[in-house]
Design an enzyme around this catalytic site. Sequence first.
Site, PDB file in Angstrom:
ATOM      1  N   VAL A  72       9.108  -1.958  -0.915  1.00  0.00           N
ATOM      2  CA  VAL A  72       9.404  -0.873   0.567  1.00  0.00           C
ATOM      3  C   VAL A  72      11.158  -0.539   0.202  1.00  0.00           C
ATOM      4  O   VAL A  72      11.810  -1.949   0.095  1.00  0.00           O
ATOM      5  CB  VAL A  72       8.551  -1.419   1.740  1.00  0.00           C
ATOM      6  N   ASP A  91      -6.465  -8.245   6.023  1.00  0.00           N
ATOM      7  CA  ASP A  91      -5.952  -9.336   6.080  1.00  0.00           C
ATOM      8  C   ASP A  91      -5.000  -9.185   6.476  1.00  0.00           C
ATOM      9  O   ASP A  91      -3.959  -9.067   6.702  1.00  0.00           O
ATOM     10  CB  ASP A  91      -5.336  -8.368   4.823  1.00  0.00           C
ATOM     11  N   ALA A 114       6.097  -6.918  -2.882  1.00  0.00           N
ATOM     12  CA  ALA A 114       5.162  -7.808  -2.602  1.00  0.00           C
ATOM     13  C   ALA A 114       4.631  -7.564  -4.347  1.00  0.00           C
ATOM     14  O   ALA A 114       4.653  -7.028  -4.889  1.00  0.00           O
ATOM     15  CB  ALA A 114       3.800  -6.930  -1.955  1.00  0.00           C
ATOM     16  N   SER A 115       3.589  -8.548  -4.226  1.00  0.00           N
ATOM     17  CA  SER A 115       2.330  -8.668  -5.564  1.00  0.00           C
ATOM     18  C   SER A 115       2.244  -7.196  -6.255  1.00  0.00           C
ATOM     19  O   SER A 115       2.079  -7.770  -7.623  1.00  0.00           O
ATOM     20  CB  SER A 115       1.347  -9.875  -5.995  1.00  0.00           C
ATOM     21  N   LYS A 153       6.468   3.120   0.424  1.00  0.00           N
ATOM     22  CA  LYS A 153       6.081   1.737   0.013  1.00  0.00           C
ATOM     23  C   LYS A 153       5.436   2.704  -1.863  1.00  0.00           C
ATOM     24  O   LYS A 153       4.829   3.743  -2.610  1.00  0.00           O
ATOM     25  CB  LYS A 153       5.098   1.815   0.319  1.00  0.00           C
TER      26      LYS A 153
END
Length: 568
Positions: free
Chosen positions: A154, A303, A149-150, A168
Amino acid sequence: MPTLRKRFAELNRLRKILVIVSEAGGGLLVDRLRLKYVLPLWFRLRRPFAGRPLRKEELLREEGTLQIVSPPVMRSVLEKLGPAYVKLGQVLSLRADLVGLELSEELSKLQSDAKPFPYEEARRVIVEEFGKPPETLYRSFDKTPIAAASLAQVHRALLPDGTEVAVKIQRPGIRKIIEQDIQILHRLAGLAERFIPEIRIYRPTKVVREFADWTLRELDFAAEGHNAERFAFIFKENPNIYIPAIFWDFTTPRVLTLEFSRGVKVSDLERIRAFGVDTKKLASVGVEAFFQQFFIAGFFHADPHPGNFFVMPDGSLCLHDFGMVGYLDQASRRELLGCLVSFVNKDIEGYTKHVLHLAIADEKSDLSGFEKDVAGILSEFFFSEHQPSVGWAFFRVINRGARNGIRFPADLALFGKALVTTEAMGLKLHPEFNFNRELEPFVKKALKEYFSPVRAFQKLQTDLLDNVGFLTGLPEQMQNVLAKLEKGEIGVKLDAGDLRGIQREFDRQNDLRILGIVLTAVFFGTFGLLYLEGRRSLMGISLGDLGVALFVVLLAWFLVKLKQGPPG
């Protein structure tokens, strides 16, 4: 000097940002912000653009939401600008009240996977955090990430005891990049409020502050771990909700190690059906999770896109990624519940009243216009042939606030987005899913809890403590006044009316003493009655309920007498 070097780096970064924005068609915006001079000379010579100012109709849509470039172009621009702006886009995708539904939906596509960073960089982060390489810290560690992700990626790993975990790892140097871009965003937001009056209503500097707060907190993986444990506590008695465990010996602010969950995304219907999971029941579980977060705990996943919800083989729903969370205080939860009840009763006036209690308005706000907009939206939902959606109604009402100069707390906008997202996931899982019908038993449950004798008793205990403090200090205060009177420090002039007033006040104080004694007796007596709950009743009504009712009546009388104050 480090400060000059930092400023020079920020200037170079700002130039790159303005070039990308201008190439995407936002040159007029750059000019309106009076930043044309910052663009590199080669770009100004190669790509000249007209210097006329942006007109309001070019910047704002009919419904009052921002429109600088088309939604697909905006998404592309944010992707080119890098991780901080991708995260900004993700945050704005949750704020349809600011950017509109079309752009909100387009920006939600930024949730897709980002490019992973090399294993060597991931290894270096682990060494910096633990002083050990992953091959020493873990029994095994997969070099290829399973997701990116940004802000992080992971990896799958095994702990020394053989437990399978997900690790992570924060992108190297991402905090420095984020902090630099936040500084630039603050400056751009300030310029926008200064030079583009029609944007001021959206308070861009406040939006940037909220974004900065959320993003910097999200960069603290230890805080995310604590959020996960709080959610585990919230759902500890709900077997249908699964929260992965956190392994603190393998967690730092830049590395989070959590239990590996072998589930599939809630949007992967084929694999969900392969598990043999009842999708109708799963949709109801999602509504239950939503309700428990917002109306019971007041602490929620901010989110809630499908990628953060996994379905486990046993049919339970697994929640992931707790970096962004929101809060709703008890007063807000009560008003939101009032909105839902008013919606069910088709009470437009009541619904509007509860929404306005949640709103942030000032002298420039058009309350009358907002009330008309709310009435129009609700009329469309209430009196149409189609079944009205409580989620979409609330979502549209919140979005209309900006057009009338009315703002709502960010957490409330997230609530509206979560309503719509929960309904969308439910419909995807089960085409006949009816959000209103699914939510109804939970609303009734919340109402029952709000008006339960136990809750009322707890509230009364709190109020009693507040008033006992006042009553405890009252005799001492009166003694001080009398002492000053005896010393002649206070001059007193009395007439017949004053004496009658004093007599009435003594009578009132005497009533308070008697009521206080009776109230105390009923208070302790009720404990005995509650102990006998289910074993003693009068005319079919439990003595415990009678005791609580009597206590409530007496306390109300007591508080009324107390608040009457001395006669004027």
